[in-house]
Design an enzyme around this catalytic site. Structure first.
Site, PDB file in Angstrom:
ATOM      1  N   LEU A 129       7.101  11.356  -9.729  1.00 24.61           N
ATOM      2  CA  LEU A 129       8.149  12.483 -10.230  1.00 24.61           C
ATOM      3  C   LEU A 129       8.958  12.741  -8.953  1.00 24.61           C
ATOM      4  CD1 LEU A 129       7.330  15.469 -12.573  1.00 24.61           C
ATOM      5  CD2 LEU A 129       8.905  15.562 -10.711  1.00 24.61           C
ATOM      6  N   GLY A 130      10.045  12.502  -9.309  1.00 22.21           N
ATOM      7  CA  GLY A 130      11.180  12.598  -7.971  1.00 22.21           C
ATOM      8  C   GLY A 130      12.216  13.475  -8.269  1.00 22.21           C
ATOM      9  N   LEU A 131      13.157  13.778  -7.587  1.00 23.19           N
ATOM     10  CA  LEU A 131      14.341  14.788  -7.972  1.00 23.19           C
ATOM     11  C   LEU A 131      15.628  13.844  -8.008  1.00 23.19           C
ATOM     12  CD1 LEU A 131      15.443  17.297  -8.217  1.00 23.19           C
ATOM     13  CD2 LEU A 131      16.104  17.400  -5.899  1.00 23.19           C
ATOM     14  N   GLY A 132      16.337  13.788  -8.939  1.00 22.93           N
ATOM     15  CA  GLY A 132      17.718  12.904  -9.127  1.00 22.93           C
ATOM     16  C   GLY A 132      18.807  13.847  -8.424  1.00 22.93           C
ATOM     17  N   GLY A 170       0.680  -1.079  -0.104  1.00 22.34           N
ATOM     18  CA  GLY A 170       0.065  -0.120   0.144  1.00 22.34           C
ATOM     19  C   GLY A 170       0.701   1.348  -0.133  1.00 22.34           C
ATOM     20  N   HIS A 179      22.860  -0.930  -6.850  1.00 28.44           N
ATOM     21  CA  HIS A 179      23.105   0.182  -7.866  1.00 28.44           C
ATOM     22  C   HIS A 179      23.300  -0.404  -9.351  1.00 28.44           C
ATOM     23  CE1 HIS A 179      24.401   4.795  -8.197  1.00 28.44           C
ATOM     24  NE2 HIS A 179      24.107   4.290  -9.199  1.00 28.44           N
ATOM     25  N   PRO A 197       5.789   8.794  -5.111  1.00 27.48           N
ATOM     26  CA  PRO A 197       5.408   9.794  -6.096  1.00 27.48           C
ATOM     27  C   PRO A 197       6.079   9.415  -7.257  1.00 27.48           C
ATOM     28  CG  PRO A 197       6.027  10.845  -3.928  1.00 27.48           C
ATOM     29  CD  PRO A 197       6.258   9.467  -3.701  1.00 27.48           C
ATOM     30  N   TYR A 240      27.027   8.982  -5.135  1.00 33.85           N
ATOM     31  CA  TYR A 240      27.091  10.479  -5.454  1.00 33.85           C
ATOM     32  C   TYR A 240      27.698  11.362  -4.613  1.00 33.85           C
ATOM     33  CZ  TYR A 240      23.213   8.480  -8.347  1.00 33.85           C
ATOM     34  OH  TYR A 240      22.446   7.735  -9.129  1.00 33.85           O
ATOM     35  N   GLN A 246       3.173   4.202  -1.279  1.00 35.32           N
ATOM     36  CA  GLN A 246       2.904   5.129  -2.566  1.00 35.32           C
ATOM     37  C   GLN A 246       4.110   5.853  -2.604  1.00 35.32           C
ATOM     38  OE1 GLN A 246      -0.908   6.869  -2.631  1.00 35.32           O
ATOM     39  NE2 GLN A 246      -1.758   5.024  -3.153  1.00 35.32           N
ATOM     40  N   LYS A 301      20.942   3.945  -2.906  1.00 33.71           N
ATOM     41  CA  LYS A 301      21.532   2.701  -3.411  1.00 33.71           C
ATOM     42  C   LYS A 301      22.865   2.063  -2.774  1.00 33.71           C
ATOM     43  CE  LYS A 301      19.882   5.134  -7.421  1.00 33.71           C
ATOM     44  NZ  LYS A 301      20.223   6.592  -7.642  1.00 33.71           N
ATOM     45  N   ASP A 354      15.990  10.750  -5.180  1.00 32.32           N
ATOM     46  CA  ASP A 354      16.871   9.643  -5.369  1.00 32.32           C
ATOM     47  C   ASP A 354      18.149  10.013  -5.337  1.00 32.32           C
ATOM     48  OD1 ASP A 354      17.037   6.997  -7.241  1.00 32.32           O
ATOM     49  OD2 ASP A 354      18.203   8.295  -7.933  1.00 32.32           O
TER      50      ASP A 354
HETATM   51  P1  NDP Z   1      18.722  13.752 -16.761  1.00 36.54           P
HETATM   52  O1  NDP Z   1      18.157  13.102 -17.424  1.00 36.54           O
HETATM   53  O2  NDP Z   1      17.921  13.884 -15.291  1.00 36.54           O
HETATM   54  O3  NDP Z   1      19.436  14.980 -16.879  1.00 36.54           O
HETATM   55  C1  NDP Z   1      20.023  16.054 -15.949  1.00 36.54           C
HETATM   56  C2  NDP Z   1      20.623  17.261 -17.196  1.00 36.54           C
HETATM   57  O4  NDP Z   1      19.531  17.807 -17.512  1.00 36.54           O
HETATM   58  C3  NDP Z   1      21.527  18.088 -16.294  1.00 36.54           C
HETATM   59  O5  NDP Z   1      22.328  18.631 -17.072  1.00 36.54           O
HETATM   60  C4  NDP Z   1      20.363  19.247 -15.918  1.00 36.54           C
HETATM   61  O6  NDP Z   1      21.120  20.569 -15.933  1.00 36.54           O
HETATM   62  C5  NDP Z   1      19.466  19.289 -17.146  1.00 36.54           C
HETATM   63  N1  NDP Z   1      18.231  19.773 -17.014  1.00 36.54           N
HETATM   64  C6  NDP Z   1      17.271  19.526 -15.963  1.00 36.54           C
HETATM   65  N2  NDP Z   1      16.262  19.886 -16.260  1.00 36.54           N
HETATM   66  C7  NDP Z   1      16.075  20.339 -17.410  1.00 36.54           C
HETATM   67  C8  NDP Z   1      15.206  20.996 -18.354  1.00 36.54           C
HETATM   68  N3  NDP Z   1      13.863  21.326 -18.016  1.00 36.54           N
HETATM   69  N4  NDP Z   1      15.620  21.441 -19.535  1.00 36.54           N
HETATM   70  C9  NDP Z   1      16.800  21.453 -19.968  1.00 36.54           C
HETATM   71  N5  NDP Z   1      17.772  20.733 -19.095  1.00 36.54           N
HETATM   72  C10 NDP Z   1      17.436  20.223 -18.008  1.00 36.54           C
HETATM   73  O7  NDP Z   1      20.129  13.152 -16.157  1.00 36.54           O
HETATM   74  P2  NDP Z   1      20.582  12.309 -14.785  1.00 36.54           P
HETATM   75  O8  NDP Z   1      21.723  11.532 -15.192  1.00 36.54           O
HETATM   76  O9  NDP Z   1      21.112  13.175 -13.802  1.00 36.54           O
HETATM   77  O10 NDP Z   1      19.572  11.276 -14.288  1.00 36.54           O
HETATM   78  C11 NDP Z   1      18.363  11.527 -13.420  1.00 36.54           C
HETATM   79  C12 NDP Z   1      18.829  10.938 -11.965  1.00 36.54           C
HETATM   80  O11 NDP Z   1      18.581   9.489 -12.229  1.00 36.54           O
HETATM   81  C13 NDP Z   1      20.066  11.103 -11.650  1.00 36.54           C
HETATM   82  O12 NDP Z   1      20.318  12.558 -11.096  1.00 36.54           O
HETATM   83  C14 NDP Z   1      20.178   9.951 -10.386  1.00 36.54           C
HETATM   84  O13 NDP Z   1      19.551  10.398  -9.274  1.00 36.54           O
HETATM   85  C15 NDP Z   1      19.514   8.960 -11.335  1.00 36.54           C
HETATM   86  N6  NDP Z   1      20.349   8.190 -12.103  1.00 36.54           N
HETATM   87  C16 NDP Z   1      20.590   6.625 -11.975  1.00 36.54           C
HETATM   88  C17 NDP Z   1      21.463   5.827 -12.374  1.00 36.54           C
HETATM   89  C18 NDP Z   1      21.803   4.576 -12.052  1.00 36.54           C
HETATM   90  O14 NDP Z   1      22.743   3.747 -12.308  1.00 36.54           O
HETATM   91  N7  NDP Z   1      20.738   3.976 -11.154  1.00 36.54           N
HETATM   92  C19 NDP Z   1      22.234   6.328 -13.567  1.00 36.54           C
HETATM   93  C20 NDP Z   1      21.723   7.708 -13.900  1.00 36.54           C
HETATM   94  C21 NDP Z   1      21.158   8.409 -13.087  1.00 36.54           C
HETATM   95  P3  NDP Z   1      21.012  21.388 -14.588  1.00 36.54           P
HETATM   96  O15 NDP Z   1      21.108  20.513 -13.217  1.00 36.54           O
HETATM   97  O16 NDP Z   1      22.193  22.513 -14.675  1.00 36.54           O
HETATM   98  O17 NDP Z   1      19.658  22.018 -14.638  1.00 36.54           O
HETATM   99  C1  1BO Z   2      27.947   5.320 -11.928  1.00 33.83           C
HETATM  100  C2  1BO Z   2      26.889   5.909 -11.317  1.00 33.83           C
HETATM  101  C3  1BO Z   2      25.477   6.272 -12.283  1.00 33.83           C
HETATM  102  C4  1BO Z   2      24.887   7.020 -11.774  1.00 33.83           C
HETATM  103  O1  1BO Z   2      23.839   6.524 -10.759  1.00 33.83           O
END
Ligand code: NDP
Ligand code: 1BO
Length: 316
Positions: free
Chosen positions: A15-18, A9, A110, A13, A48, A11, A77, A43
């Protein structure tokens, strides 16, 4: 905000923040801003290197009563050098200490890649342990014990192929509830999604905007950029939206969570507003036709036994 509902149960969201590629001083105000905007899902990952900054920001928002712990979904992770049974609990406790939390909502393996405990980022073939030397099930069983101990609510994996998921489903006591993988219109992974849907394993889309700021070791010459696709731009223009919002709305409408990263306030707001964008069936079909099975993070950084084929269980 739409959510993914777990079997108990809970939940998450959609849409999250990377938080990858943001250091401790940078991430701290970003977390505060994101929570003020309405983000309730973060996330994180030990690798990181910014869980201390995130933890300080969380302590501040809890103290100021901006949000309660229960209202947040926090994922972290397990890094590749802590897959051994004795190493999982200490690094999980370190993550919890850094984040200043008592529990995680979700903890993921991871990568299905193991390196020796003393190695951070592998430099040579000798730094690796193959999956035969250190089977993922040993790591998984320790993750299960961490759920039993109340330190984690849910466990899952990241960068896992269908065969690797099938192994865990067959051998584990607790089924993986999440697979976090690269997903965007150029890499839609329909087979993986269909398998995960059939097993009630949820998907989170990483790099949903194309990860333009990924480090040089992940960059390949002439790789395409989802944000630059003309179909995406046309759909954005039809909705008076941005290309980023269309990419995120597509992911959510497809039933996956999305975790775009930004450190800029206007983009945090722009990306969060994607939760209200609704694409038509025709637009979803147009985006479906963009798939190239193109991995922007293709895992070629891993060496030793971890060839492309061994990692992804597919030919390049
Ligand atoms: P994203 O696809 O989220 O892209 C991030 C890039 O896009 C940054 O350069 C950011 O710049 C830019 N950006 C953000 N918003 C906008 C917008 N509205 N218009 C144009 N450009 C934009 O890439 P990530 O690789 O960061 O992936 C997201 C998250 O996923 C990671 O942060 C991490 O938490 C996770 N991840 C996990 C992995 C895994 O192996 N499990 C691998 C890769 C990612 P700025 O910050 O300057 O806005
Ligand atoms: C090597 C780490 C990639 C981002 O999760």
């Amino acid at each position: 905000m739409k959510t993914l509902t777990f079997s108990n149960g809970d939940q998450m969201p959609m849409l999250g923040l990377g938080t990858w590629k943001s250091d401790n001083p940078t991430i701290k105000p970003v977390i505060n801003q994101a929570i003020n905007i309405g983000y309730r899902h973060l996330d994180c990952a030990a690798v990181y290197g910014n869980e201390v900054g995130i933890g300080e920001a969380l302590a501040d928002v809890f103290k100021a009563r901006q949000v309660t712990r229960e209202a947040l979904w926090i994922t972290s992770k397990l890094w590749n050098n802590a897959h051994k049974a004795d190493d999982v609990l200490p690094v999980l406790k370190k993550t919890l200490h850094s984040l200043q939390l008592d529990y995680l909502d979700l903890y993921l393996i991871h990568w299905p890649v193991a390196v020796k405990p003393e190695v951070g980022f592998p430099q040579s073939d000798d730094d690796y342990l193959s999956l035969e030397q250190l089977p993922i099930i040993e790591t998984w069983q320790t993750m299960e014990a961490c759920v039993d101990a109340g330190l984690i609510k849910h466990i899952g994996v990241s960068n896992f192929s269908i065969p690797k998921l099938k192994d865990l489903v067959a051998l584990g006591r607790i089924k993986p509830e999440m697979n976090q993988v690269e997903l965007h219109p150029l890499l839609q992974q329909d087979d993986l999604k269909n398998y995960c849907d059939s097993e009630n394993i949820k998907l989170t889309a990483y790099a949903p905007l194309g990860s333009a700021d990924r480090p040089a070791f992940f960059l390949e010459k002439n790789s395409p950029a989802p944000l630059e696709l003309s179909v995406i731009k046309q759909i954005a223009s039809a909705h008076n939206a941005t290309a980023a919002q269309v990419l995120l709305a597509w992911g959510i409408q497809r039933g996956t969570a999305v975790i775009p990263k930004s450190v800029k306030t206007h983009r945090l707001e722009e990306n969060f507003a994607a939760k209200d964008l609704c694409l038509t069936d025709q637009e979803m079909a147009e985006i479906k036709s963009l798939d190239q099975h193109y991995r922007l993070l293709n895992g070629k950084i891993w060496e030793g036994p971890y060839t492309y084929e061994y990692l992804w269980d597919e030919k390049e």
